[in-house]
Design a protein around this motif. Structure first.
Motif, mmCIF file in Angstrom:
data_model
loop_
_atom_site.group_PDB
_atom_site.id
_atom_site.type_symbol
_atom_site.label_atom_id
_atom_site.label_comp_id
_atom_site.label_asym_id
_atom_site.label_seq_id
_atom_site.Cartn_x
_atom_site.Cartn_y
_atom_site.Cartn_z
ATOM 1 N N GLY A 173 -20.431 37.722 -70.545
ATOM 2 C CA GLY A 173 -20.955 39.170 -69.979
ATOM 3 C C GLY A 173 -20.755 40.175 -68.602
ATOM 4 N N LEU A 174 -19.945 38.921 -67.638
ATOM 5 C CA LEU A 174 -19.044 40.376 -66.562
ATOM 6 C C LEU A 174 -17.828 41.232 -67.053
ATOM 7 C CD1 LEU A 174 -21.903 38.519 -64.250
ATOM 8 C CD2 LEU A 174 -21.757 41.059 -65.273
ATOM 9 N N HIS A 175 -16.868 39.939 -67.503
ATOM 10 C CA HIS A 175 -16.296 39.743 -66.586
ATOM 11 C C HIS A 175 -15.033 40.031 -67.795
ATOM 12 C CE1 HIS A 175 -17.134 37.228 -63.433
ATOM 13 N NE2 HIS A 175 -16.414 38.879 -62.623
ATOM 14 N N LEU A 176 -13.525 40.699 -67.729
ATOM 15 C CA LEU A 176 -12.709 41.663 -69.011
ATOM 16 C C LEU A 176 -11.880 40.673 -69.699
ATOM 17 C CD1 LEU A 176 -12.827 45.603 -68.223
ATOM 18 C CD2 LEU A 176 -14.201 44.691 -70.398
ATOM 19 N N THR A 177 -12.468 40.474 -71.095
ATOM 20 C CA THR A 177 -10.581 39.938 -71.529
ATOM 21 C C THR A 177 -9.193 40.576 -70.857
ATOM 22 O OG1 THR A 177 -10.761 40.444 -73.551
ATOM 23 C CG2 THR A 177 -11.817 38.304 -72.780
ATOM 24 N N PRO A 178 -8.364 39.612 -70.536
ATOM 25 C CA PRO A 178 -6.833 40.937 -70.954
ATOM 26 C C PRO A 178 -7.093 41.540 -71.348
ATOM 27 C CG PRO A 178 -6.864 38.248 -70.853
ATOM 28 C CD PRO A 178 -7.654 38.853 -71.619
ATOM 29 N N GLU A 179 -7.836 41.747 -73.055
ATOM 30 C CA GLU A 179 -7.370 43.284 -74.072
ATOM 31 C C GLU A 179 -8.026 43.883 -73.222
ATOM 32 O OE1 GLU A 179 -7.238 45.063 -78.899
ATOM 33 O OE2 GLU A 179 -7.794 42.510 -77.427
ATOM 34 N N GLY A 180 -9.558 43.719 -72.305
ATOM 35 C CA GLY A 180 -10.681 44.437 -71.792
ATOM 36 C C GLY A 180 -9.446 45.461 -70.882
ATOM 37 N N HIS A 181 -9.184 44.424 -69.873
ATOM 38 C CA HIS A 181 -8.387 45.283 -68.686
ATOM 39 C C HIS A 181 -7.415 46.368 -68.666
ATOM 40 C CE1 HIS A 181 -10.171 42.602 -65.397
ATOM 41 N NE2 HIS A 181 -10.034 41.947 -66.088
ATOM 42 N N ASP A 182 -6.762 46.232 -69.550
ATOM 43 C CA ASP A 182 -5.655 46.900 -71.162
ATOM 44 C C ASP A 182 -6.782 48.290 -71.587
ATOM 45 O OD1 ASP A 182 -3.709 44.614 -70.114
ATOM 46 O OD2 ASP A 182 -3.243 43.849 -72.136
ATOM 47 N N ARG A 183 -7.288 47.867 -72.080
ATOM 48 C CA ARG A 183 -7.833 48.966 -72.917
ATOM 49 C C ARG A 183 -8.870 49.901 -71.209
ATOM 50 N NH1 ARG A 183 -9.068 49.628 -78.313
ATOM 51 N NH2 ARG A 183 -8.074 47.150 -79.672
ATOM 52 N N LEU A 184 -9.052 49.386 -69.978
ATOM 53 C CA LEU A 184 -10.385 50.326 -69.193
ATOM 54 C C LEU A 184 -8.819 50.718 -68.180
ATOM 55 C CD1 LEU A 184 -13.301 50.578 -68.735
ATOM 56 C CD2 LEU A 184 -13.446 48.981 -66.829
ATOM 57 N N ALA A 185 -7.957 50.125 -68.454
ATOM 58 C CA ALA A 185 -6.771 50.600 -67.184
ATOM 59 C C ALA A 185 -6.819 52.814 -67.316
ATOM 60 C CB ALA A 185 -5.792 49.689 -67.323
ATOM 61 N N PRO A 186 -6.425 52.896 -68.513
ATOM 62 C CA PRO A 186 -6.111 53.965 -69.292
ATOM 63 C C PRO A 186 -7.199 54.769 -68.757
ATOM 64 C CG PRO A 186 -6.006 53.867 -71.329
ATOM 65 C CD PRO A 186 -6.114 52.296 -69.701
ATOM 66 N N VAL A 187 -8.279 54.513 -68.551
ATOM 67 C CA VAL A 187 -9.595 55.316 -68.331
ATOM 68 C C VAL A 187 -10.040 55.462 -66.695
ATOM 69 C CG1 VAL A 187 -12.134 55.158 -68.061
ATOM 70 C CG2 VAL A 187 -10.852 54.346 -70.594
ATOM 71 N N PHE A 188 -9.932 54.633 -66.043
ATOM 72 C CA PHE A 188 -9.550 54.747 -64.663
ATOM 73 C C PHE A 188 -8.459 55.708 -64.494
ATOM 74 C CE2 PHE A 188 -8.813 52.954 -60.648
ATOM 75 C CZ PHE A 188 -9.744 53.205 -60.317
ATOM 76 N N ALA A 189 -7.781 55.723 -64.319
ATOM 77 C CA ALA A 189 -6.179 56.610 -64.516
ATOM 78 C C ALA A 189 -6.247 57.903 -64.889
ATOM 79 C CB ALA A 189 -4.665 56.171 -65.410
ATOM 80 N N LYS A 190 -7.241 58.227 -65.877
ATOM 81 C CA LYS A 190 -7.590 59.614 -66.225
ATOM 82 C C LYS A 190 -9.023 59.870 -65.671
ATOM 83 C CE LYS A 190 -9.199 62.272 -70.035
ATOM 84 N NZ LYS A 190 -10.290 63.321 -69.777
ATOM 85 N N ALA A 191 -9.394 58.444 -64.985
ATOM 86 C CA ALA A 191 -10.626 59.254 -63.640
ATOM 87 C C ALA A 191 -10.196 59.784 -62.431
ATOM 88 C CB ALA A 191 -11.858 58.367 -63.620
ATOM 89 N N LEU A 192 -8.854 59.199 -62.041
ATOM 90 C CA LEU A 192 -7.855 59.623 -60.710
ATOM 91 C C LEU A 192 -7.604 60.696 -61.028
ATOM 92 C CD1 LEU A 192 -6.682 56.013 -60.203
ATOM 93 C CD2 LEU A 192 -8.099 57.119 -59.079
ATOM 94 N N ALA A 193 -7.003 60.821 -61.789
ATOM 95 C CA ALA A 193 -6.722 62.222 -62.236
ATOM 96 C C ALA A 193 -7.441 63.457 -62.274
ATOM 97 C CB ALA A 193 -5.803 61.828 -63.553
ATOM 98 N N ASP A 194 -8.887 62.745 -63.173
ATOM 99 C CA ASP A 194 -9.606 64.114 -62.786
ATOM 100 C C ASP A 194 -9.879 64.415 -61.742
ATOM 101 O OD1 ASP A 194 -9.154 63.997 -66.203
ATOM 102 O OD2 ASP A 194 -10.488 63.016 -66.405
ATOM 103 N N ALA A 195 -10.118 63.725 -61.001
ATOM 104 C CA ALA A 195 -10.755 63.424 -59.090
ATOM 105 C C ALA A 195 -9.791 64.404 -58.244
ATOM 106 C CB ALA A 195 -10.683 62.121 -58.989
#
Length: 207
Positions: A173-195
């Protein structure tokens, strides 16, 4: 950044979200992938089970603060454009005041080493989505640290729920699967750009 210049390094002091694990290589963590999308060369320092105060000394992995004080991390000497403090999810048992003090010291040590780099503080994930989670409280502490240090704060507590990634968590319940990491990466990239922290302007695709 011109074509002749090397991409800047994004140094991350973080936990298992940045370091990945569970058969997921560090280069494929959502933190690494997100930073790469934002134009950086990710450099991850930190280990699972650690935090600003929490360490795994028996495994040779002290807390973020103790690792910096004692030279445990292999820190790059130059070309660091961004320093990211990620995590705090392993510090849940510590009182707010101690977390804040350790996080402030962590930032100050890194600022003294990289005075020309930009800084960001990234909260822990709140994988369960509970609005009363201790993770939310720790995130609020880190938001105050970021404000005190004049650094952007990226609140990641809602990302797992908002991106429907609960099904991409391992049974712990804490750690992401490979697909989870792949799906969260663009969310982080967008947050960096927004900041305003992206090293490159994302390409615009023509229709």
């Amino acid at each position: 950044m011109s074509a002749a210049e090397p991409a800047p390094i994004a140094l991350v002091i973080g936990d298992s979200q940045a370091n990945a694990g569970n058969a997921v290589p560090t280069s494929k963590s959502w933190v690494s992938q997100g930073l790469a999308r934002a134009g950086y060369v990710p450099r991850i320092e930190g280990y699972g089970g650690t935090g600003f105060l929490k360490g795994r000394p028996k495994d040779g992995h002290p807390s973020y603060l103790e690792s910096l004080k004692n030279g445990v991390y292999d820190l790059p000497a130059r070309n660091v454009g961004l320093v990211v403090m990620q995590g705090g999810g392993n510090d849940l048992k510590y009182p707010d005041g101690k977390i804040k003090a350790a996080a402030l010291q962590t930032v100050e040590i890194l600022k003294s080493k990289y005075p020309n780099a930009r800084f960001a503080v990234v909260s822990p994930l709140n994988q369960g989505g509970d609005p009363a989670s201790r993770r939310i409280e720790v995130a609020q502490v880190l938001a105050r640290v970021a404000e005190a240090e004049d650094a952007p704060f990226i609140d990641a507590t809602g990302w797992v729920a908002e991106s429907n990634l609960t099904r991409h968590l391992y049974p712990d319940g804490l750690h992401l699967t490979p697909e989870g990491h792949d799906r969260l990466a663009p969310v982080f990239a967008k947050a960096l750009a927004d900041a305003g922290l992206a090293a490159v302007v994302p390409a615009v695709r023509s229709s």
